[in-house]
Structure formats: structure tokens, C-alpha cells
Design an enzyme around this catalytic site. Structure first.
Site, PDB file in Angstrom:
ATOM      1  N   ASP A   1      -0.035   0.510   2.835  1.00  0.00           N
ATOM      2  CA  ASP A   1      -0.411   1.450   2.086  1.00  0.00           C
ATOM      3  C   ASP A   1       0.138   2.774   2.310  1.00  0.00           C
ATOM      4  O   ASP A   1      -0.252   3.940   1.896  1.00  0.00           O
ATOM      5  CB  ASP A   1      -1.912   1.362   2.374  1.00  0.00           C
ATOM      6  CG  ASP A   1      -2.501   0.177   1.738  1.00  0.00           C
ATOM      7  OD1 ASP A   1      -2.399   0.264   0.459  1.00  0.00           O
ATOM      8  OD2 ASP A   1      -3.669  -0.269   2.381  1.00  0.00           O
TER       9      ASP A   1
ATOM     10  N   ASP B   1      -2.029  -4.723  -5.263  1.00  0.00           N
ATOM     11  CA  ASP B   1      -2.006  -3.109  -5.116  1.00  0.00           C
ATOM     12  C   ASP B   1      -0.703  -2.470  -4.568  1.00  0.00           C
ATOM     13  O   ASP B   1      -0.488  -1.472  -4.765  1.00  0.00           O
ATOM     14  CB  ASP B   1      -3.223  -2.725  -3.993  1.00  0.00           C
ATOM     15  CG  ASP B   1      -4.295  -3.545  -4.143  1.00  0.00           C
ATOM     16  OD1 ASP B   1      -4.252  -4.733  -4.581  1.00  0.00           O
ATOM     17  OD2 ASP B   1      -5.468  -3.189  -3.535  1.00  0.00           O
TER      18      ASP B   1
HETATM   19  N1  GLY Z   1      -5.865  -1.006  -1.992  1.00  0.00           N
HETATM   20  C1  GLY Z   1      -7.249  -1.445  -1.754  1.00  0.00           C
HETATM   21  C2  GLY Z   1      -8.209  -1.203  -2.761  1.00  0.00           C
HETATM   22  O1  GLY Z   1      -7.958  -1.247  -3.986  1.00  0.00           O
HETATM   23  O2  GLY Z   1      -9.448  -1.337  -2.641  1.00  0.00           O
END
Ligand code: GLY
Length: 420
Positions: free
Chosen positions: A131, A196
Site C-alpha cells: 500500500d 486495490d
Molecule cells: N485497500 C483496502 C480497501 O480498499 O479497503
């Protein structure tokens, strides 16, 4: 230069006629070309800026109590929740502050943004999850764009190197989650990749532009191609998780972590999907990525469970619709993506859909009352229902993408490219 000169003239006229030129810096600051000119001072963008300027002051106070800097995530049980720096949402509040600077030209926001951004500097070395693209691009990436701070280039390139350590050559993907810790370790995955992850690629593309090193861009393209091949169903809804074999690159399984079911369409996953492929097109010009973003739009807006106000339920296949929580964060992300998709295609439907979402989010059904909601702008988002976490609450990323969508809308209304 031409725009800056014109801006300065318009700003000067506005100062004389109104006293408070929205979105202009009367001092003709060099960075002024990035500010958003909001021409309709009574329009929806201007009204939201006025609200945000007041509302975010409450949240800022909570985050900067005493000498500390705290990173807000949500507001639950009458309390703002803060997260550690390595939480995936840690960059959104800095980004929100940068967007306030971009929307208002007020240096006050840039000062706060800089402080919150530089608080995150250790993230450039983080390698235990994927992330960092979100975390460092939304903070340092926006700061670099708006203030041209050279030291931020180094942070972005270091972060790209850290993220690249998660690239698994044989599978051709960046591994999203590590499998030796947390709840992810209990799912039996080998190399899980979540939709994501498309959102972390903007940082890689930008790092190649900054450094001249094509490695990051090549990784981003490889990851996009694998996602294109393996993450989609026939109707162009996306799976949340695809698990890969590290040696052969074979797909081992497709499932969900945050959606209702393995075969369901988790709303935020669809939002990351349309946004991610639109960004991939921006950096590559590859028509198949653009087509994929268009196909995803078709899925989202033709699903029978898309509500009239265009704010999705948390999963398009949640079993008790309409008695299911909405996810405002998905709506904000989709709106922002649609403005860029509109720019590339000039399909007025996309712009109309985005405008409709912004209208919905600006009503009392979704936008907080001044001084309430812990200082967050929007209510009614969902973190993860399967994990029983953050259900029907404000979320920092809903606000971030809402402001981003407003910036893009204002630019498009002015006939300018939405992303600068
Ligand atoms: N990347 C985590 C979410 O969208 O909750």
C-alpha cells in the site's frame, strides 16, 4: 506561462470586484498554474470548498493537539480514530490537506500538508505490504506536484524501489499482502494480489518519469497486464483477490476478502478497478486499458443494484439490498475516475454520472453537518464488513477522493485536463 499570466490578470480583476477570488493566489505565486479556478462561486464545487474549509478545521484540531501529529482514519463512538504510519490509509489526510491547498490557494493548507506529509518519511522504506503507493503518492506525490519540492522526488523513487521488492518475476505481479502475518496468514494464499493494487502503480509510473529508470514502469505494466488477464469475470466485474503460484505464475484461486462472497462484486473493488485502469491508460496510452475502464463503467452503471442516487451499496451482490450499508468511499472514487475517463473519451455519460454522484454526496444524506462527524466531510462508508470493521462511518479516503473529484470537475468545467 500564458495561463499563469492570464490567471494573474483574472485574479487581480476578481480581487477588485469580489475581494475574495476563489482558487486564485493574488500574489501570482509560481505554483499558481496548479490551483483550480472555480468560476461559479455559487456552484456545487465552491459550496463544497466553503464547507470543507470550515469542517476540516475540526479534524485538524484533533490531529494536531499539542505537539503531536496524528493520522485520522475514521470517527466512531464519538471519537476520531487514529492509525499508525504503516496503516494503508496513512497518506490520505496529508493528501486531503494538499487538495485543500489546490482548491483554495491558501498557504495555510500547504503548511499543514507539508507537516503531515513529512511525518510519513519512514514509509519510503516500508516493504511488508503493497500500500505504499497509496500512502506515499497521496502525500509526497501531491506535495511534489504542487510545491515542486526536490527532496520529495527522492522519497518517491525510494518508495518505488521498496514497492518493487514485492514484484514476483515468474508471476509478473506485485504481491499485495504478505502471507506470514495477520489475518492474511490464515487464508492459505501463496501470492495474493488484490484489485486495490492497481492504485499503487501511479507511484511506479511517476518514479520512472522522475528517475529515468524504466524498471518501475515495466513492473507497473506487467502487473496491469496480469490483472487485465486474470482479475475479471465475463461481465467485467472484478474479483477482489487472485492468488498466484510463485514459480509457475499459475492462478491458484480467485476469491474475496472484503466483499460479500467470492463471486460477488465488492463495490470498492469495482471503484479501484475503473480508477486503476484509467490511470494505466494515462501513463501508457494503451487502448486496451482504456477499453477495460469503459467495460468496468458499463458493469457498474448497468448493474440492477446500482441505486438511483449512484452511491453504491457496499457490495453489488449484498443479499439484503436495499437494507444494506452504502459505501460512500466507492462513490467518491468512481466519480473521480469518471472525470478522467470522460476526458479521454469525451463520452458525456461519464461526466453526467460523475456529476450526479457529486450532487448526491453533497446532500445532507451523505455530507456531514458542520461541526459533526468528527470533522470528516462525508458519512456512510464501509471499511470491511467481513472483518466487522468500520461499518457505516466516515473514512479518510472517502473525503480524499471527494475533494479530488471536485478538483477534476472544476477543471473539466473550465475545459482543462482534469489531472495536472
Ligand atoms: N485497500 C483496502 C480497501 O480498499 O479497503
Amino acid at each position: 506561462m500564458k495561463f499563469r499570466t492570464l490567471s494573474f490578470i483574472f485574479a487581480a480583476i476578481a480581487v477588485i470586484s469580489c475581494g475574495n477570488p476563489k482558487g486564485k493566489k493574488a500574489d501570482g505565486n509560481e505554483a499558481a498554474e496548479y490551483f483550480v479556478e472555480v468560476k461559479d462561486s455559487k456552484g456545487i464545487v465552491a459550496r463544497n470548498i466553503d464547507f470543507a474549509e470550515k469542517q476540516l478545521t475540526y479534524l485538524l484540531d484533533a490531529c494536531e493537539e499539542g505537539d503531536t501529529i496524528r493520522i485520522p482514519s475514521t470517527f466512531q463512538a464519538d471519537t476520531v480514530t487514529f492509525v499508525p504510519k504503516d496503516d494503508w490509509v496513512s497518506g490520505f489526510f496529508s493528501g486531503t490537506l494538499w487538495y485543500m491547498y489546490e482548491l483554495t490557494g491558501d498557504e495555510k493548507w500547504a503548511e499543514h500538508a507539508r507537516k503531515h506529509t513529512e511525518n510519513l518519511s519512514e514509509l519510503q522504506w516500508l516493504t511488508w505490504h503493497h500500500d505504499v503507493g497509496f500512502m506515499v503518492y497521496d502525500s509526497y506525490g501531491n506535495g511534489r506536484r504542487l510545491k515542486n519540492i526536490e527532496a520529495y522526488d527522492t522519497v518517491l523513487v525510494n518508495t518505488a524501489k521498496s514497492l518493487s521488492t514485492r514484484f514476483r518475476k515468474n508471476a509478473g505481479v506485485i504481491q499485495s499482502w504478505s502471507t506470514e502475518r495477520g489475518w492474511q496468514s490464515k487464508r492459505g494464499w501463496t501470492c495474493p494480489v488484490i484489485i486495490d493494487n492497481m492504485m499503487n502503480l501511479e507511484l511506479l509510473f511517476k518514479a520512472s518519469e522522475i528517475s529515468g529508470d524504466p524498471t518501475f514502469r515495466n513492473i507497473a505494466i506487467s502487473h496491469t497486464d496480469k490483472t487485465y488477464e486474470n482479475h475479471y469475470r465475463d461481465d467485467f466485474s472484478t474479483y477482489h483477490v487472485v492468488d498466484y503460484d510463485l514459480e509457475t505464475g499459475k492462478v491458484l484461486g480467485k476469491c474475496t476478502a472484503q466483499g460479500y462472497a467470492d463471486d460477488s462484486a465488492w463495490a470498492r473493488g469495482q471503484a479501484w478497478s475503473i480508477y486503476g485502469f484509467t490511470v494505466a491508460y494515462r501513463f501508457t496510452g494503451d487502448e486496451k486499458y482504456l477499453q477495460r475502464a469503459k467495460d468496468v463503467e458499463h458493469f457498474i452503471f448497468n448493474d440492477e443494484n446500482m441505486p438511483e442516487d449512484l452511491v453504491p451499496y457496499w457490495d453489488f451482490d449484498a443479499p439484503n439490498i436495499p437494507d444494506e450499508p452504502k459505501d460512500v468511499s466507492s462513490a467518491a472514487i468512481i466519480a473521480s475516475a469518471l472525470y478522467e475517463l470522460y476526458w479521454f473519451t469525451k463520452d458525456e455519460n461519464y461526466r453526467a454520472e460523475a456529476d450526479k454522484i457529486i450532487e448526491s454526496l453533497s446532500t445532507p444524506a451523505y455530507r456531514a453537518e458542520l461541526g459533526k462527524n468528527g470533522g470528516f466531510l462525508l458519512m456512510h462508508s464501509v471499511g470491511s464488513i467481513p472483518h466487522g470493521s468500520q461499518i457505516d462511518v466516515p473514512l479518510s479516503y472517502a473525503d480524499y477522493y471527494f475533494l479530488e473529484a471536485l478538483i477534476r470537475k472544476a477543471r473539466i468545467d473550465n475545459g482543462e485536463a482534469p489531472v495536472k
